[in-house]
Enzyme design. Structure first.
Site, PDB file in Angstrom:
ATOM      1  N   HIS A  49       1.600 -28.504   5.191  1.00  0.00           N
ATOM      2  CA  HIS A  49       0.964 -28.596   6.507  1.00  0.00           C
ATOM      3  C   HIS A  49       1.382 -29.895   7.200  1.00  0.00           C
ATOM      4  O   HIS A  49       0.797 -30.955   6.987  1.00  0.00           O
ATOM      5  CB  HIS A  49      -0.563 -28.553   6.361  1.00  0.00           C
ATOM      6  CG  HIS A  49      -1.296 -28.425   7.657  1.00  0.00           C
ATOM      7  ND1 HIS A  49      -2.135 -27.369   7.946  1.00  0.00           N
ATOM      8  CD2 HIS A  49      -1.319 -29.213   8.750  1.00  0.00           C
ATOM      9  CE1 HIS A  49      -2.641 -27.522   9.155  1.00  0.00           C
ATOM     10  NE2 HIS A  49      -2.162 -28.645   9.667  1.00  0.00           N
ATOM     11  N   HIS A  51       3.135 -31.121  11.212  1.00  0.00           N
ATOM     12  CA  HIS A  51       3.606 -30.748  12.545  1.00  0.00           C
ATOM     13  C   HIS A  51       4.831 -31.572  12.930  1.00  0.00           C
ATOM     14  O   HIS A  51       4.825 -32.794  12.783  1.00  0.00           O
ATOM     15  CB  HIS A  51       2.512 -30.978  13.577  1.00  0.00           C
ATOM     16  CG  HIS A  51       1.296 -30.134  13.359  1.00  0.00           C
ATOM     17  ND1 HIS A  51       1.156 -28.885  13.907  1.00  0.00           N
ATOM     18  CD2 HIS A  51       0.156 -30.364  12.648  1.00  0.00           C
ATOM     19  CE1 HIS A  51      -0.021 -28.376  13.555  1.00  0.00           C
ATOM     20  NE2 HIS A  51      -0.640 -29.240  12.784  1.00  0.00           N
ATOM     21  N   ASP A  53       6.113 -32.445  15.863  1.00  0.00           N
ATOM     22  CA  ASP A  53       5.911 -33.459  16.889  1.00  0.00           C
ATOM     23  C   ASP A  53       5.146 -34.674  16.380  1.00  0.00           C
ATOM     24  O   ASP A  53       5.207 -35.741  16.982  1.00  0.00           O
ATOM     25  CB  ASP A  53       5.138 -32.860  18.070  1.00  0.00           C
ATOM     26  CG  ASP A  53       5.961 -31.846  18.839  1.00  0.00           C
ATOM     27  OD1 ASP A  53       6.852 -31.227  18.234  1.00  0.00           O
ATOM     28  OD2 ASP A  53       5.711 -31.672  20.044  1.00  0.00           O
ATOM     29  N   GLY A 204      -4.510 -24.941  18.070  1.00  0.00           N
ATOM     30  CA  GLY A 204      -5.164 -25.258  19.325  1.00  0.00           C
ATOM     31  C   GLY A 204      -6.662 -25.382  19.154  1.00  0.00           C
ATOM     32  O   GLY A 204      -7.194 -25.476  18.048  1.00  0.00           O
ATOM     33  N   HIS A 231      -4.947 -22.258  11.332  1.00  0.00           N
ATOM     34  CA  HIS A 231      -5.840 -23.396  11.533  1.00  0.00           C
ATOM     35  C   HIS A 231      -7.248 -22.842  11.755  1.00  0.00           C
ATOM     36  O   HIS A 231      -7.479 -22.099  12.711  1.00  0.00           O
ATOM     37  CB  HIS A 231      -5.431 -24.187  12.768  1.00  0.00           C
ATOM     38  CG  HIS A 231      -4.355 -25.198  12.533  1.00  0.00           C
ATOM     39  ND1 HIS A 231      -3.058 -24.836  12.292  1.00  0.00           N
ATOM     40  CD2 HIS A 231      -4.392 -26.556  12.530  1.00  0.00           C
ATOM     41  CE1 HIS A 231      -2.318 -25.937  12.143  1.00  0.00           C
ATOM     42  NE2 HIS A 231      -3.119 -26.993  12.274  1.00  0.00           N
ATOM     43  N   GLU A 234     -11.776 -26.322  11.058  1.00  0.00           N
ATOM     44  CA  GLU A 234     -11.541 -27.772  11.109  1.00  0.00           C
ATOM     45  C   GLU A 234     -12.577 -28.346  12.073  1.00  0.00           C
ATOM     46  O   GLU A 234     -13.449 -29.103  11.695  1.00  0.00           O
ATOM     47  CB  GLU A 234     -10.129 -28.078  11.591  1.00  0.00           C
ATOM     48  CG  GLU A 234      -9.846 -29.573  11.686  1.00  0.00           C
ATOM     49  CD  GLU A 234      -8.504 -29.868  12.335  1.00  0.00           C
ATOM     50  OE1 GLU A 234      -8.057 -31.026  12.238  1.00  0.00           O
ATOM     51  OE2 GLU A 234      -7.909 -28.959  12.943  1.00  0.00           O
ATOM     52  N   HIS A 255      -6.700 -26.765   7.004  1.00  0.00           N
ATOM     53  CA  HIS A 255      -7.940 -27.539   6.993  1.00  0.00           C
ATOM     54  C   HIS A 255      -9.063 -26.725   6.346  1.00  0.00           C
ATOM     55  O   HIS A 255      -9.209 -26.742   5.151  1.00  0.00           O
ATOM     56  CB  HIS A 255      -8.304 -28.018   8.406  1.00  0.00           C
ATOM     57  CG  HIS A 255      -7.233 -28.827   9.054  1.00  0.00           C
ATOM     58  ND1 HIS A 255      -6.919 -30.107   8.637  1.00  0.00           N
ATOM     59  CD2 HIS A 255      -6.380 -28.540  10.067  1.00  0.00           C
ATOM     60  CE1 HIS A 255      -5.926 -30.584   9.372  1.00  0.00           C
ATOM     61  NE2 HIS A 255      -5.580 -29.637  10.243  1.00  0.00           N
ATOM     62  N   ASP A 311      -0.159 -33.758   7.737  1.00  0.00           N
ATOM     63  CA  ASP A 311      -0.529 -33.310   9.078  1.00  0.00           C
ATOM     64  C   ASP A 311       0.348 -33.924  10.175  1.00  0.00           C
ATOM     65  O   ASP A 311       1.257 -33.276  10.680  1.00  0.00           O
ATOM     66  CB  ASP A 311      -2.004 -33.586   9.338  1.00  0.00           C
ATOM     67  CG  ASP A 311      -2.610 -32.652  10.371  1.00  0.00           C
ATOM     68  OD1 ASP A 311      -1.899 -31.771  10.873  1.00  0.00           O
ATOM     69  OD2 ASP A 311      -3.810 -32.791  10.660  1.00  0.00           O
ATOM     70  N   ASP A 312       0.080 -35.152  10.576  1.00  0.00           N
ATOM     71  CA  ASP A 312       0.824 -35.858  11.629  1.00  0.00           C
ATOM     72  C   ASP A 312       1.169 -37.267  11.166  1.00  0.00           C
ATOM     73  O   ASP A 312       0.640 -38.260  11.691  1.00  0.00           O
ATOM     74  CB  ASP A 312      -0.018 -35.930  12.911  1.00  0.00           C
ATOM     75  CG  ASP A 312      -0.488 -34.574  13.382  1.00  0.00           C
ATOM     76  OD1 ASP A 312       0.357 -33.674  13.495  1.00  0.00           O
ATOM     77  OD2 ASP A 312      -1.697 -34.416  13.622  1.00  0.00           O
TER      78      ASP A 312
END
Length: 377
Positions: A49, A51, A53, A204, A231, A234, A255, A311-312
């Protein structure tokens, strides 16, 4: 602009800014290697998991910002970091979203996308990650066409696998607030299947109502043989997990911490063998969960299949090794539970049986070496 803010919601549905006292391990760009030896550096890892970006190197963002002559504080690294990263709890959702807005403006071409994807492969390989799945929406590329965006990511993954010896696959994301792009996303998944697209997701704001086109897109993706992760739970309720299982046929949940709010849904997830993609730092940092009562502790105690993920990582200045440390230090997982999470992740990978068997064998061999070195050390 609408698409840009939709992109932001991939990472952060409507929720409060985090208030956390965790002493998270920080880094200044993945290109800068941490000199301190960490306990889980040599443990083999599987990342399910993350992303695209949110996984960019700080140094690359600074370089690209200079290249495009963007009005950013290039002369001061700390000021630039404040612009594109989240390094402390935020006072509002608007403040938390600002870094994602800046990153979206910096990544302008397919080559930019390819570069940050390629570099992320290198960053993962340096952490002994043997397999990872990178997720993104090809309809959030600003001026880039979906095909240009796709080619950038897939080219980066292909070069990264070749140069760094890591196995990479891609997951395409439906947008909760963009149902008109759902079938287009499925078509792109099919078009780029031969280059490594293995599954679909929906991302989203969980509080937004779903459109029938979302359900139809999941059905079509399943018909075509793609894997599904969702997703859910969460920021939204446990019922979103039930919907993901019963309506979307999900195999994994991104999540899912609030699944514990409904015993019947938790039971359903366990009976169906659903895997939970846990992201320790982001869950606390965005106020989706508390460290000392985190759902991952219950997952581990109940023998539920779960993995630890970043995640990020670029946005939060962390890495996957850091997540293992946070899970142990701040959430109370044992070394053995963390090792088991790696095995869970390998078994939950979106790979055909023969490739999954090979991955699991590799992970088991590397874990055996890790155990031996820890014993001898």
């Amino acid at each position: 602009m609408r698409l840009l803010f939709a992109a932001l919601r991939i990472f952060l549905p409507e929720r409060r800014a985090a208030v956390s006292s965790l002493a998270f391990v920080r880094r200044v760009g993945m290109a800068v290697q941490c000199q301190q030896v960490r306990k889980y550096d040599k443990l083999p890892k599987v990342e399910l998991h993350v992303h695209m970006d949110g996984a960019c190197r700080l140094s690359t963002l600074l370089e690209l910002s200079k290249h495009y002559s963007l009005p950013h504080p290039h002369h001061d690294l700390e000021q630039f970091k404040d612009l594109v990263c989240v390094t402390k709890p935020q006072t509002s959702l608007v403040e938390f979203l600002k870094p994602f807005l800046a990153v979206g403006k910096i990544l302008r071409t397919s080559k930019d996308i390819e570069r940050v994807t390629y570099e992320f492969c290198e960053d993962l390989a340096r952490q002994n990650v043997v397999y990872a799945e990178l997720r993104f929406s090809p309809f959030l590329g600003g001026d880039l066409s979906p095909d240009e965006y796709m080619d950038g990511v897939m080219s980066g993954l292909e070069r990264g696998q070749k140069d760094f010896g890591i196995k990479m696959r891609a997951i395409l994301a439906f947008l909760r607030d963009g149902p008109e792009h759902c079938m287009g996303t499925v078509k792109l998944a099919e078009k780029y299947r031969h280059r490594g697209v293995v599954g679909v997701d929906i991302v989203g704001n969980e509080l937004l109502p779903l459109d029938p086109r979302h359900v139809e897109a999941f059905k079509e993706a399943k018909r075509l043989g793609f894997h599904v992760t969702v997703h859910a739970a969460e920021s939204g309720p446990a019922s979103n997990v039930k919907q993901a299982i019963e309506d979307f046929g999900t195999e994994r949940i991104g999540h899912g911490y609030k699944v514990l709010d409904d015993a019947s849904v938790y039971k359903l997830a366990r009976e169906r063998g659903v895997h939970f993609e846990v992201c320790p730092t982001s869950s606390v940092f965005t106020n989706a969960a508390a460290a000392d009562t985190h759902a991952v502790r219950r997952f581990a105690a109940d023998g539920v299949s779960f993995s630890l993920n970043s995640d990020d990582p670029g946005i939060m200045l962390i890495d996957l090794t850091n997540e293992y440390e946070v899970a142990e230090r701040d959430m109370g997982l044992t070394q053995e539970q963390i090792i088991q999470s790696v095995l869970h992740a390998a078994r939950a990978a979106f790979l055909p049986p023969d490739e999954k068997e090979e991955l699991l064998k590799t992970v088991e061999e590397k874990i055996a070496r890790f155990r031996q070195e820890r014993t001898l050390g």
